[in-house]
Design a protein around this motif. Structure first.
Motif, PDB file in Angstrom:
ATOM      1  N   VAL A 248       0.841  -1.207   0.000  1.00 51.84           N
ATOM      2  CA  VAL A 248       0.000   0.000   0.000  1.00 51.84           C
ATOM      3  C   VAL A 248       0.881   1.265   0.000  1.00 51.84           C
ATOM      4  CG1 VAL A 248      -1.905   1.210   1.153  1.00 51.84           C
ATOM      5  CG2 VAL A 248      -1.916  -1.261   1.046  1.00 51.84           C
ATOM      6  N   GLY A 249       2.136   1.097   0.354  1.00 50.49           N
ATOM      7  CA  GLY A 249       3.076   2.218   0.297  1.00 50.49           C
ATOM      8  C   GLY A 249       3.524   2.571  -1.118  1.00 50.49           C
ATOM      9  N   ILE A 250       3.226   1.707  -2.072  1.00 48.79           N
ATOM     10  CA  ILE A 250       3.567   2.047  -3.470  1.00 48.79           C
ATOM     11  C   ILE A 250       2.562   3.104  -3.938  1.00 48.79           C
ATOM     12  CG2 ILE A 250       3.855   1.180  -5.828  1.00 48.79           C
ATOM     13  CD1 ILE A 250       4.149  -1.643  -4.631  1.00 48.79           C
ATOM     14  N   LYS A 254      -4.071   0.960  -3.324  1.00 43.75           N
ATOM     15  CA  LYS A 254      -5.182   1.197  -2.401  1.00 43.75           C
ATOM     16  C   LYS A 254      -5.606  -0.022  -1.598  1.00 43.75           C
ATOM     17  CE  LYS A 254      -6.647   4.748  -2.274  1.00 43.75           C
ATOM     18  NZ  LYS A 254      -6.020   5.895  -1.552  1.00 43.75           N
ATOM     19  N   GLY A 255      -5.097  -1.186  -1.927  1.00 43.18           N
ATOM     20  CA  GLY A 255      -5.553  -2.361  -1.189  1.00 43.18           C
ATOM     21  C   GLY A 255      -4.653  -3.544  -1.428  1.00 43.18           C
ATOM     22  N   GLY A 308      -1.994  -6.539  -5.071  1.00 43.03           N
ATOM     23  CA  GLY A 308      -2.236  -5.138  -4.729  1.00 43.03           C
ATOM     24  C   GLY A 308      -3.050  -4.486  -5.822  1.00 43.03           C
ATOM     25  N   VAL A 309      -3.934  -3.580  -5.418  1.00 46.80           N
ATOM     26  CA  VAL A 309      -4.726  -2.862  -6.423  1.00 46.80           C
ATOM     27  C   VAL A 309      -4.212  -1.431  -6.544  1.00 46.80           C
ATOM     28  CG1 VAL A 309      -6.572  -2.294  -4.754  1.00 46.80           C
ATOM     29  CG2 VAL A 309      -7.056  -2.203  -7.200  1.00 46.80           C
ATOM     30  N   MET A 310      -4.032  -1.014  -7.800  1.00 49.81           N
ATOM     31  CA  MET A 310      -3.545   0.338  -8.084  1.00 49.81           C
ATOM     32  C   MET A 310      -4.680   1.150  -8.679  1.00 49.81           C
ATOM     33  SD  MET A 310      -0.483   1.392 -10.706  1.00 49.81           S
ATOM     34  CE  MET A 310       0.416   2.923 -10.495  1.00 49.81           C
ATOM     35  N   LYS A 311      -4.915   2.302  -8.116  1.00 55.41           N
ATOM     36  CA  LYS A 311      -5.960   3.164  -8.699  1.00 55.41           C
ATOM     37  C   LYS A 311      -5.416   3.776  -9.997  1.00 55.41           C
ATOM     38  CE  LYS A 311      -4.734   7.525  -6.399  1.00 55.41           C
ATOM     39  NZ  LYS A 311      -4.978   8.445  -5.292  1.00 55.41           N
ATOM     40  N   PRO A 312      -6.301   4.293 -10.863  1.00 56.89           N
ATOM     41  CA  PRO A 312      -5.781   4.976 -12.052  1.00 56.89           C
ATOM     42  C   PRO A 312      -4.942   6.191 -11.626  1.00 56.89           C
ATOM     43  CG  PRO A 312      -8.148   4.555 -12.241  1.00 56.89           C
ATOM     44  CD  PRO A 312      -7.769   4.234 -10.827  1.00 56.89           C
ATOM     45  N   ILE A 313      -3.920   6.503 -12.385  1.00 49.72           N
ATOM     46  CA  ILE A 313      -3.066   7.665 -12.066  1.00 49.72           C
ATOM     47  C   ILE A 313      -3.930   8.937 -12.039  1.00 49.72           C
ATOM     48  CG2 ILE A 313      -1.255   9.143 -13.075  1.00 49.72           C
ATOM     49  CD1 ILE A 313       0.120   6.539 -13.955  1.00 49.72           C
ATOM     50  N   PRO A 314      -3.787   9.780 -11.012  1.00 53.84           N
ATOM     51  CA  PRO A 314      -4.668  10.948 -10.910  1.00 53.84           C
ATOM     52  C   PRO A 314      -4.395  12.085 -11.907  1.00 53.84           C
ATOM     53  CG  PRO A 314      -3.396  10.633  -8.880  1.00 53.84           C
ATOM     54  CD  PRO A 314      -2.932   9.603  -9.841  1.00 53.84           C
ATOM     55  N   THR A 315      -3.236  12.088 -12.554  1.00 53.76           N
ATOM     56  CA  THR A 315      -2.954  13.166 -13.509  1.00 53.76           C
ATOM     57  C   THR A 315      -3.695  12.869 -14.811  1.00 53.76           C
ATOM     58  OG1 THR A 315      -0.772  13.354 -12.540  1.00 53.76           O
ATOM     59  CG2 THR A 315      -1.114  14.465 -14.647  1.00 53.76           C
ATOM     60  N   VAL A 354       8.338  -6.220  -2.105  1.00 43.21           N
ATOM     61  CA  VAL A 354       8.116  -7.495  -1.408  1.00 43.21           C
ATOM     62  C   VAL A 354       9.476  -8.144  -1.102  1.00 43.21           C
ATOM     63  CG1 VAL A 354       7.248  -9.858  -1.732  1.00 43.21           C
ATOM     64  CG2 VAL A 354       5.773  -7.911  -2.254  1.00 43.21           C
ATOM     65  N   ALA A 355      10.351  -8.137  -2.089  1.00 42.51           N
ATOM     66  CA  ALA A 355      11.695  -8.708  -1.904  1.00 42.51           C
ATOM     67  C   ALA A 355      12.424  -8.005  -0.766  1.00 42.51           C
ATOM     68  CB  ALA A 355      12.496  -8.607  -3.196  1.00 42.51           C
ATOM     69  N   THR A 356      12.268  -6.689  -0.690  1.00 39.75           N
ATOM     70  CA  THR A 356      12.966  -5.913   0.350  1.00 39.75           C
ATOM     71  C   THR A 356      12.462  -6.304   1.746  1.00 39.75           C
ATOM     72  OG1 THR A 356      13.278  -4.096  -1.187  1.00 39.75           O
ATOM     73  CG2 THR A 356      13.501  -3.559   1.138  1.00 39.75           C
TER      74      THR A 356
END
Ligand code: EPS
Length: 388
Positions: A248-250, A254-255, A308-315, A354-356
């Motif tokens: 979620v830190g990426i 969002k999830g 992980g789910v990524m939202k669409p880029i806001p720009t 994840v590797a880190t």
């Protein structure tokens, strides 16, 4: 192992300092460059990726291809810096140049407005330069070192895109981790299902034409992880929880889900738990892997499966409405150059964060001043848990 990253998106360079890696681990710049190049690829990236060709410079902690046990410094130069030297200068600049490329129309969904409020920034560029996903370059550079360590311990990491803009990739039930790696590596959208590749690319093209963006889901798998990493004894020692934070830190994530994930809400316990078996050759195993490799916040020896789910880029090139923070008048949000999707790139970032987390956990559990010691300790432990 701990690390920090620094750097603005259009500043001179990005930096990371990593401490806590054992001495004597083989490491070359090319190990890192390979991951950096993977992150830069992917259909749907914008103009910036044509400018950058990320290459790392290792300026401390490695000598003659081996780690020294001292802090490792990594530097990646921003090629675009030459176009931003005045805008992003650390020195004072004449008043009329201070407002060059100033941002006062915050983008909905981005850090712009809240970041401005919080840090008292009248120019929201001061926020977006650091909140930009450009920073993930360094998380991948650090992850590349973590991956190298895992590989030496025969732990394999794979990542791929499972959903892009609502289009789902078909994933064969019996697909191996190696096959996931091979197939997604060949795909411009990092999917294992060649049937949806064209459809996804068309959707990206159409989205770009519409001035819009799309998100998606990425999955990371880690195979041959020893059981017993992480701990049940305290909430913040649970390794799945640490992975959830890393995912979620990426930017734009969002999830997060492990194994069957949210589907667990719809299933009885008998379809969620994984039965335990033992054989002399493999030691303890689970008949299935619904829980994605975790029990009680600890790895159970099955493949880690995290999504992980990524939202669409806001720009958005066709921006949504916003407010000018100087006049308070309604205004269209700023249009910064951007990508129509970065989900394929984000799957590489996800693999690396994840590797880190895993490498950090391994270094905390096992003797880790010298790499030879570490290898021996992990091998001994693997033998011990097999016969537990
Ligand atoms: C980003 C905006 C774009 C992306 C960038 C993330 O950059 P620019 O504003 O320079 O066009 O290309 O991603 C990267 C630079 C990268 O390396 O991934 C943003 O606002 O998050």
């Amino acid at each position: 192992m701990r690390y920090l990253t620094a750097g603005e998106s259009h500043g001179p360079e990005l930096t990371a300092i990593i401490e806590g890696l054992p001495a004597g681990m083989p490491l070359l710049a090319e190990d890192i460059n390979l991951e950096l190049a993977r992150r830069q690829a992917g259909y749907g990236r914008g103009g910036r990726m044509k400018i950058e060709k990320d290459q790392v410079r290792i300026t401390s902690g490695v000598r003659h291809g081996k780690t020294l046990g001292s802090p490792i410094t990594l530097i990646v130069e921003n090629r675009d810096w030459k176009n931003w030297q005045t805008v992003m200068a650390s020195e004072e600049v004449p008043k009329k140049e201070q407002t060059m490329r100033q941002v006062t129309h915050p983008r909905p969904g981005h850090a712009d407005l809240v970041g401005g409020m919080k840090y008292h920034h009248a120019d929201l560029r001061n926020v977006l330069e650091r909140s930009s996903a450009r920073e993930t370059t360094m998380r991948v550079a650090v992850g590349a070192i973590a991956k190298k360590l895992l590989k030496e311990l025969e732990i394999e990491v794979a990542g791929h895109v499972t959903v892009l803009g609502g289009i789902k990739a078909e994933i064969p039930a019996e697909i191996s981790l190696t096959e996931i790696k091979e197939r997604s590596e060949k795909s411009e959208v990092r999917v294992v299902d060649p049937n949806v590749e064209e459809q996804m690319k068309q959707l990206i093209d159409q989205t770009k034409k519409n001035g819009d963006t799309i998100g998606g889901v990425v999955e990371v798998l880690v195979g041959n992880v020893p059981a017993g990493l992480g701990s049940y004894v305290q909430w913040d020692t649970k390794l799945d929880a640490k992975l959830a934070q890393a995912i979620v830190g990426i930017n734009a994530f969002k999830g997060v889900e492990f194994g069957v994930g949210f589907e667990a809400a719809n299933l009885p316990g008998s379809k969620v738990m994984d039965e335990i078996i033992w054989s002399k050759a493999t030691g303890y195993r689970r008949k299935t892997n619904h829980l994605g490799g975790f029990e009680g916040g600890m790895t159970n020896g099955e493949t880690i499966i995290v999504k992980g789910v990524m939202k669409p880029i806001p720009t958005l090139y066709k921006p949504l409405m916003s407010v000018d923070i100087k006049t308070k008048e309604p205004y269209k949000a700023s249009v910064e150059r951007s990508d129509s999707t970065a989900v394929p790139a984000a799957s590489v970032v996800a693999e690396n964060v994840v590797a880190t987390v895993l490498a950090t956990e391994i270094l905390a559990k096992f003797s880790s001043d010298s790499f030879a010691e570490l290898k021996e300790a992990v091998a001994n432990y693997r033998q011990y848990i097999k016969n537990f």
